[in-house]
Design a protein around this motif. Structure first.
Motif, PDB file in Angstrom:
ATOM      1  N   PRO A  10      12.158 -14.505  -7.790  1.00 30.97           N
ATOM      2  CA  PRO A  10      10.679 -14.711  -9.234  1.00 30.97           C
ATOM      3  C   PRO A  10      10.095 -14.797 -10.390  1.00 30.97           C
ATOM      4  O   PRO A  10      11.254 -14.850 -10.916  1.00 30.97           O
ATOM      5  N   PHE A  11       9.525 -15.778 -11.075  1.00 26.01           N
ATOM      6  CA  PHE A  11       9.445 -16.207 -12.343  1.00 26.01           C
ATOM      7  C   PHE A  11      10.086 -14.754 -13.312  1.00 26.01           C
ATOM      8  O   PHE A  11      10.177 -15.104 -14.015  1.00 26.01           O
ATOM      9  N   GLU A  12       9.429 -13.256 -13.271  1.00 26.78           N
ATOM     10  CA  GLU A  12       9.473 -12.340 -14.444  1.00 26.78           C
ATOM     11  C   GLU A  12      10.832 -12.434 -14.683  1.00 26.78           C
ATOM     12  O   GLU A  12      11.647 -11.172 -15.439  1.00 26.78           O
ATOM     13  N   LYS A  13      11.691 -12.285 -13.505  1.00 34.14           N
ATOM     14  CA  LYS A  13      12.984 -12.129 -12.778  1.00 34.14           C
ATOM     15  C   LYS A  13      14.070 -13.055 -13.342  1.00 34.14           C
ATOM     16  O   LYS A  13      15.089 -12.629 -13.243  1.00 34.14           O
ATOM     17  N   VAL A  14      13.810 -14.452 -13.868  1.00 27.89           N
ATOM     18  CA  VAL A  14      14.779 -15.079 -14.611  1.00 27.89           C
ATOM     19  C   VAL A  14      15.285 -14.388 -15.708  1.00 27.89           C
ATOM     20  O   VAL A  14      14.792 -14.521 -16.654  1.00 27.89           O
ATOM     21  N   THR A  15      16.334 -14.703 -15.630  1.00 28.92           N
ATOM     22  CA  THR A  15      17.077 -14.471 -17.096  1.00 28.92           C
ATOM     23  C   THR A  15      17.505 -14.773 -18.239  1.00 28.92           C
ATOM     24  O   THR A  15      17.149 -16.319 -17.596  1.00 28.92           O
ATOM     25  N   ASP A  16      17.471 -15.041 -19.019  1.00 30.63           N
ATOM     26  CA  ASP A  16      17.415 -16.339 -20.243  1.00 30.63           C
ATOM     27  C   ASP A  16      19.357 -16.568 -20.388  1.00 30.63           C
ATOM     28  O   ASP A  16      19.066 -18.124 -19.946  1.00 30.63           O
ATOM     29  N   THR A  17      20.450 -16.630 -19.349  1.00 25.73           N
ATOM     30  CA  THR A  17      21.310 -16.762 -19.072  1.00 25.73           C
ATOM     31  C   THR A  17      20.997 -18.019 -17.673  1.00 25.73           C
ATOM     32  O   THR A  17      21.514 -19.106 -17.564  1.00 25.73           O
TER      33      THR A  17
END
Length: 263
Positions: free
Chosen positions: A111-118
């Motif tokens: 899910p888009f909002e759960k993608v981390t910066d890393t």
């Protein structure tokens, strides 16, 4: 490997190719297709993952068994200096290639909002930055007077179509299509072509589910009712790498069983 009667224009004899990215079966299939068409083929991993580096060596060994020359390297495409140094080494020990396939692919379904910066940075590093660094080094080291250059980027239909859970992957993969399109314009006066092979759900796609149509709702969504095979990329790649495709550039060719027409 049995030889086949090649028509003028499709024969890659005397040419040198480089396939970067061996983590999925497409890398092997494309490298062997070039060898079958007569080319000498070098193979490089896109990462320093041990399994991918071993696969590069296995592919190179198989190519040499067909009677063609090969050379295997372990690359980290996220590091521009590593890419440039390895390309120079390749030129010295194998010869400078005139055909480049960038097959590196790092998938991510989340899910888009759960993608981390890393995670997003890693997606960019392998899929986007690596494509740029590799193409740039290929052009920098291109042998003068050795005929036209061919760039082929293996990408995904999700670079052009939105699917839930693939937003980060789509954002990054779409940049590879943009890179290829731009290169088709900038390098055209020098005789280069640049194209994309866009794959759909393949036999190695993560999370695709079982291969039986009765047990897989996704497969019912694919017009051909099956997942794509790696060997189905080879013929198109040989065409795009050949002299017969000298006026084909800036295109995205789909190998997806027709699914993108209603996705």
């Amino acid at each position: 490997m049995a030889d086949w009667e090649r028509k003028p224009g499709f024969d890659l004899s005397g040419k040198k190719a480089l396939v970067v990215g061996c983590a999925n079966p497409a890398g092997r299939a494309l490298a062997l297709a070039f060898a079958e068409a007569g080319a000498d083929v070098a193979v490089a991993s896109a990462t320093t993952d041990g399994n991918e580096m071993l696969e590069a060596k296995r592919i190179a060994r198989t190519i040499t068994e067909t009677g063609r020359r090969s050379f295997a390297q372990g690359w980290d495409v996220t590091l521009p200096t590593n890419v440039q140094v390895n390309m120079k080494q390749l030129g010295k020990e194998f010869g400078r290639p005139t055909i480049l396939v960038y097959n590196a692919d790092l998938p991510l379904a989340k899910p888009f909002e759960k993608v981390t910066d890393t995670e997003f940075a890693r997606l960019q590093a392998v899929n986007q930055n690596g494509a740029f660094y590799t193409a740039r080094s290929f052009v920098r080291e291109f042998p003068e007077g050795q005929g036209p250059g061919r760039l082929i980027f293996v990408t995904s239909i999700f670079a052009e179509r939105g699917v839930e859970g693939l937003t980060a992957y789509t954002a990054v993969k779409s940049s590879v299509v943009g890179l290829s399109t731009a290169l088709s314009q900038e390098l055209a006066p020098r005789g280069f072509t640049s194209n994309c092979i866009s794959t759909g759900w393949m036999e190695w796609t993560p999370g695709r589910g079982p291969d039986e149509i009765g047990a897989n709702l996704l497969m019912r969504f694919i017009p051909m009712r099956r997942f794509g095979r790696a060997d189905e990329l080879g013929a198109l790649a040989v065409l795009l790498a050949s002299d017969a495709a000298g006026y084909i550039s800036g295109q995205v060719f789909h190998i997806d069983g027709g699914v993108s027409q209603h996705l």
